[in-house]
Design an enzyme around this catalytic site. Structure first.
Site, PDB file in Angstrom:
ATOM      1  CD1 TRP A 133     -10.364  21.723  -2.980  1.00  0.00           C
ATOM      2  CD2 TRP A 133      -9.337  22.343  -1.090  1.00  0.00           C
ATOM      3  NE1 TRP A 133      -9.065  21.261  -3.030  1.00  0.00           N
ATOM      4  CE2 TRP A 133      -8.417  21.619  -1.885  1.00  0.00           C
ATOM      5  CE3 TRP A 133      -8.912  22.838   0.144  1.00  0.00           C
ATOM      6  CZ2 TRP A 133      -7.108  21.394  -1.487  1.00  0.00           C
ATOM      7  CZ3 TRP A 133      -7.617  22.617   0.542  1.00  0.00           C
ATOM      8  CH2 TRP A 133      -6.724  21.905  -0.268  1.00  0.00           C
ATOM      9  CG  ASP A 215      -8.249  28.014   1.524  1.00  0.00           C
ATOM     10  OD1 ASP A 215      -7.181  28.450   1.058  1.00  0.00           O
ATOM     11  OD2 ASP A 215      -8.701  26.888   1.248  1.00  0.00           O
ATOM     12  CE  LYS A 251      -5.721  26.292  -8.323  1.00  0.00           C
ATOM     13  NZ  LYS A 251      -5.282  25.666  -7.075  1.00  0.00           N
TER      14      LYS A 251
END
Length: 408
Positions: A133, A215, A251
């Site tokens: 990312w 993460d 999310k």
């Protein structure tokens, strides 16, 4: 002359620029495969029904006010978030050597953790996967880390993880280096290590005395099972690692703009908790003072109510199931079209994103000629696919691949 006259215009953030270009595109067949947010089969944002219930209950609660939250957030939220990550029977939680800090979503949790490791622990080197990312680099460098490094992850020819390269690079890392690890649903590749590979990664981290910083942006959203998606973090904790884990509820709750997240801190024993928490308190006080309340109240209500929690579990199964179905649909269409190359990696990957293997020339064709918007790396958000556009996308990919000579 203005003191700002010498400020240069920064480069655009690719995913945001793509989104704006798609919004302005008049093509009725346009498809946005860039944005990392869930969409329904109709291509619309989805407010989880359980979130709507929680919102209604919060609004109706006359006892709530707009007072500041504690600097480290709501205890009920951080406790439940940490338990969701580590498990109900976690020894680290029972022995009080793990605790949570409410942060501004996953990005904020990464930044708070990075600030602590750099400013307080004096760490200077961090590693992130190649690719990763794009914000990982910015967050850690802006927090003060002076030595950003990468470890190999994606093997272009195999369309999978370059595990040998990853291990070799981690073995070469200096003692004390911070290693960013994707807990599940690796972004952007959608390829995760196997459980056996995670054990080997832990062996190297232990041998080299590396600091794991997980993460976790997709727990539950990836497979539909929060426990399955938390395997890597729980395994490292069971092995006795001290670590950080940034959690996001963007999310898996659909709370993208509420900025609700958690930094889970795991230590060797409880004795260091007060000192660590006090230093994190000072860091947050100097950055944004304290976290917002509304998103945290939603998460608190859902995770602490058995009925609402069960409904939430069904919601994340709905989202993950639709993504899995779209993976199969795209694969089936590409195979039916006899598109050059192999495409099994699309169904073998997991989570929101797929690393298609498309090159920049093929991506350019898709954007300019078909109004299909995706990152130049070939990463697509599976959430942008639905029953109404998957055939169109497959035919466009087939055309781009057939015309552009590079093999897929």
């Amino acid at each position: 002359m203005s003191i700002f006259a010498g400020v240069e215009v920064g480069p655009p953030v690719e995913v945001f620029a793509l989104n704006q270009a798609c919004l302005k595109d008049p093509n009725p067949n346009k498809v946005n495969l860039g944005v990392g947010a869930y969409r329904t089969n109709e291509g619309k944002p989805w407010i989880l029904p359980v979130v709507k219930k929680a919102e209604a209950a919060i609004v109706a609660d006359g006892s709530l006010n707009h007072e500041y939250l504690p600097v480290l957030g709501m205890d009920n939220v951080t406790n439940e978030a940490t338990t969701l990550l580590l498990g109900d029977e976690s020894e680290a939680i029972k022995s009080k050597r793990a605790f949570g800090v409410q942060c501004l979503s996953g990005t904020g949790a990464l930044r708070v953790g990075a600030e602590f490791l750099c400013r307080i622990m004096k760490r200077t080197t961090f590693y992130y996967s190649s690719p990763t990312w794009e914000n990982h680099h910015k967050v850690f460098v802006y927090a003060g880390f002076a030595e950003p490094r990468t470890y190999r992850y994606w093997h272009q020819d195999r369309r999978g993880i370059d595990f040998e390269g990853m291990i070799e690079d981690l073995k070469a890392a200096p003692e004390g280096a911070v290693i960013i690890l994707h807990a599940c649903a690796h972004n952007p590749t959608g390829v995760d290590p196997t459980q056996e590979q995670w054990k080997q990664i832990a062996d190297v981290c232990e041998e080299k005395k590396l600091f794991p910083f997980f993460d976790s942006a997709y727990q539950g959203f990836a497979s539909g099972d929060p426990n399955k998606d938390a395997f890597a973090v729980r395994y490292f904790v069971e092995r006795g690692f001290e670590l950080f884990c940034a959690q996001s509820f963007a999310k898996n709750f659909g709370l993208y703009n509420e900025r609700i997240g958690n930094l889970t801190v795991v230590q060797k024993n409880e004795s260091t908790k007060a000192a660590v928490a006090s230093q994190i308190t000072l860091l947050i006080r100097g950055m944004y003072s304290n976290p917002p309340a509304f998103g945290s109240r939603i998460v608190n209500l859902v995770l602490n109510d058995a009925t609402l929690r069960a409904e939430w579990m069904e919601c994340i199964k709905t989202m993950s199931s639709r993504i899995i179905a779209m993976r199969k649909a795209l694969y089936d269409e590409l195979v039916a079209l006899k598109t050059p190359g192999t495409w099994e990696h699309i169904t073998q990957q997991i989570g929101m994103f797929s690393y298609t293997g498309l090159n920049e020339k093929q991506v350019e064709i898709l954007i300019k000629e078909f109004s299909i918007y995706l990152l130049k790396t070939g990463r697509i958000s599976m959430c942008g696919l639905n029953e109404n556009n998957v055939k169109y996308v497959a035919k466009a990919i087939h055309e781009a691949v057939t015309r552009a000579s590079s093999k897929i």
